[in-house]
Design a protein around this motif. Sequence first.
Motif, PDB file in Angstrom:
ATOM      1  N   PRO A 101       0.833  -1.204   0.000  1.00 19.37           N
ATOM      2  CA  PRO A 101       0.000   0.000   0.000  1.00 19.37           C
ATOM      3  C   PRO A 101       0.866   1.252   0.000  1.00 19.37           C
ATOM      4  O   PRO A 101       1.903   1.299   0.682  1.00 19.37           O
ATOM      5  N   LEU A 102       0.463   2.278  -0.754  1.00 24.19           N
ATOM      6  CA  LEU A 102       1.294   3.465  -0.901  1.00 24.19           C
ATOM      7  C   LEU A 102       1.188   4.426   0.275  1.00 24.19           C
ATOM      8  O   LEU A 102       1.879   5.450   0.294  1.00 24.19           O
ATOM      9  N   VAL A 103       0.352   4.100   1.247  1.00 21.28           N
ATOM     10  CA  VAL A 103       0.313   4.912   2.447  1.00 21.28           C
ATOM     11  C   VAL A 103       1.636   4.838   3.195  1.00 21.28           C
ATOM     12  O   VAL A 103       2.014   5.769   3.918  1.00 21.28           O
ATOM     13  N   TRP A 145      -8.830   9.309  -9.088  1.00 18.88           N
ATOM     14  CA  TRP A 145      -9.124   9.416  -7.665  1.00 18.88           C
ATOM     15  C   TRP A 145      -9.514   8.065  -7.071  1.00 18.88           C
ATOM     16  O   TRP A 145      -8.962   7.625  -6.062  1.00 18.88           O
ATOM     17  N   THR A 146     -10.463   7.398  -7.702  1.00 13.57           N
ATOM     18  CA  THR A 146     -10.935   6.124  -7.165  1.00 13.57           C
ATOM     19  C   THR A 146      -9.817   5.085  -7.137  1.00 13.57           C
ATOM     20  O   THR A 146      -9.644   4.365  -6.149  1.00 13.57           O
ATOM     21  N   VAL A 147      -9.044   4.996  -8.205  1.00  6.54           N
ATOM     22  CA  VAL A 147      -7.933   4.036  -8.235  1.00  6.54           C
ATOM     23  C   VAL A 147      -6.912   4.370  -7.160  1.00  6.54           C
ATOM     24  O   VAL A 147      -6.385   3.488  -6.471  1.00  6.54           O
ATOM     25  N   ALA A 153      -4.469   2.846   0.277  1.00  2.99           N
ATOM     26  CA  ALA A 153      -4.869   2.027   1.417  1.00  2.99           C
ATOM     27  C   ALA A 153      -4.548   0.549   1.233  1.00  2.99           C
ATOM     28  O   ALA A 153      -4.507  -0.208   2.210  1.00  2.99           O
ATOM     29  N   GLY A 154      -4.364   0.124  -0.025  1.00  2.00           N
ATOM     30  CA  GLY A 154      -4.132  -1.284  -0.297  1.00  2.00           C
ATOM     31  C   GLY A 154      -5.413  -2.089  -0.378  1.00  2.00           C
ATOM     32  O   GLY A 154      -5.379  -3.298  -0.646  1.00  2.00           O
ATOM     33  N   GLU A 159     -15.006   5.480   3.760  1.00  2.00           N
ATOM     34  CA  GLU A 159     -14.958   6.909   3.455  1.00  2.00           C
ATOM     35  C   GLU A 159     -13.637   7.334   2.813  1.00  2.00           C
ATOM     36  O   GLU A 159     -13.315   8.512   2.772  1.00  2.00           O
ATOM     37  N   GLN A 160     -12.852   6.384   2.345  1.00  2.00           N
ATOM     38  CA  GLN A 160     -11.590   6.662   1.661  1.00  2.00           C
ATOM     39  C   GLN A 160     -10.693   7.586   2.490  1.00  2.00           C
ATOM     40  O   GLN A 160      -9.997   8.464   1.970  1.00  2.00           O
ATOM     41  N   ALA A 161     -10.718   7.390   3.805  1.00  5.45           N
ATOM     42  CA  ALA A 161     -10.035   8.296   4.725  1.00  5.45           C
ATOM     43  C   ALA A 161      -8.526   8.340   4.503  1.00  5.45           C
ATOM     44  O   ALA A 161      -7.909   9.406   4.595  1.00  5.45           O
ATOM     45  N   ALA A 162      -7.904   7.190   4.219  1.00  5.78           N
ATOM     46  CA  ALA A 162      -6.449   7.168   4.058  1.00  5.78           C
ATOM     47  C   ALA A 162      -6.005   8.028   2.882  1.00  5.78           C
ATOM     48  O   ALA A 162      -5.052   8.801   2.983  1.00  5.78           O
TER      49      ALA A 162
END
Length: 347
Positions: A101-103, A145-147, A153-154, A159-162
């Motif tokens: 995940p890119l976070v 955006w969606t991707v 987040a992986g 709510e797509q918070a990350a």
Amino acid sequence: MTSANKPLLTVLSGGNSGFIPIWLMRQAGRYLPEYRALRSAKGGFLELVFDSDAAAEITLQPIRRFGFDGAILFSDILIVPHALGQDLAFEAGEGPRLSPPLVDTALASLERVQARLEPIYQTVEKVSAKLPESTTFLGFAGSPWTVATYMVAGQGSREQAAARDYAYRDPVGFGAIVDAIAEMTVDYLSGQVSAGVDAVQLFDSWSGSLAPIEFERWVIAPTARIVADFKARHPGVPVIGFPKGAGGKLPAYARETEVDAIGLDETVDPAWAAAELPRGLPVQGNLDPLALLAGGEALERAVAHILSTFEGRPHIFNLGHGIIKETPIAHVERLVAMIRGSSGGRV
């Protein structure tokens, strides 16, 4: 490529096909017994997506059964991050997983693998060779955006918070992720066109989670870049934009992205959309999938309202989101009969 004998393609080009074309999001999938049988024989979801023979068969199944005017490629929006270098897996009952995940991993550490797109192009070629002449073949990709929400987040996240947090804290870093997705998406859609699709749709399933300024930055701006770059390569190929949950931001999206048609989710009032969207812009939608699941009078009433409201505007009948897996086949058959009967179209 010509729209003369493809009614859906005619409408996407702003013309009059003589009747209202219809296709349904997720029309190739779990509500069909023939799909369930093939999945049982072949294995998991990704095994089907990357098996071009199986994916082509699944794409064609609803066309054979219902005679829809559009065939939508059987694939997934996460093929692009997979090609950008993330590993992709689907866990039973848990949904998709992207790693790393890119976070907590740098985008620059990923190594692109363009070859991961090749099975999708092979599917397109196989479907294109077998589709009825009058059926429009729709390719697709996820919008940046969606991707990006999945890449950060992986996985799917509440709510797509990350991703939203990342975009606020490090807009430059998040912008690099969005730019990489947009660049790969143009290449990916272009490859689909070269392999045989007639039009493409951009799915922005999580656009409704953004504040207005962020929507402008992470939905409208990158989508506009994709449309411009794609049109430079394929000026005659229509692009449908579907920013689910955009609500009152839809008119700005339609004007600024310059998509050829706009998909409306089930929460959009058709009367408001007819009044507020650019005159003559083709619209797609927007039956509530639950109305189709319910059937009967609820279905009849909802369909009649949509048809009457969009009368006089180029319109493609569709759902406001994907078909629900428990939807009875008979309800879909009834829907198709209603649309065909409303406009004197073929049965």
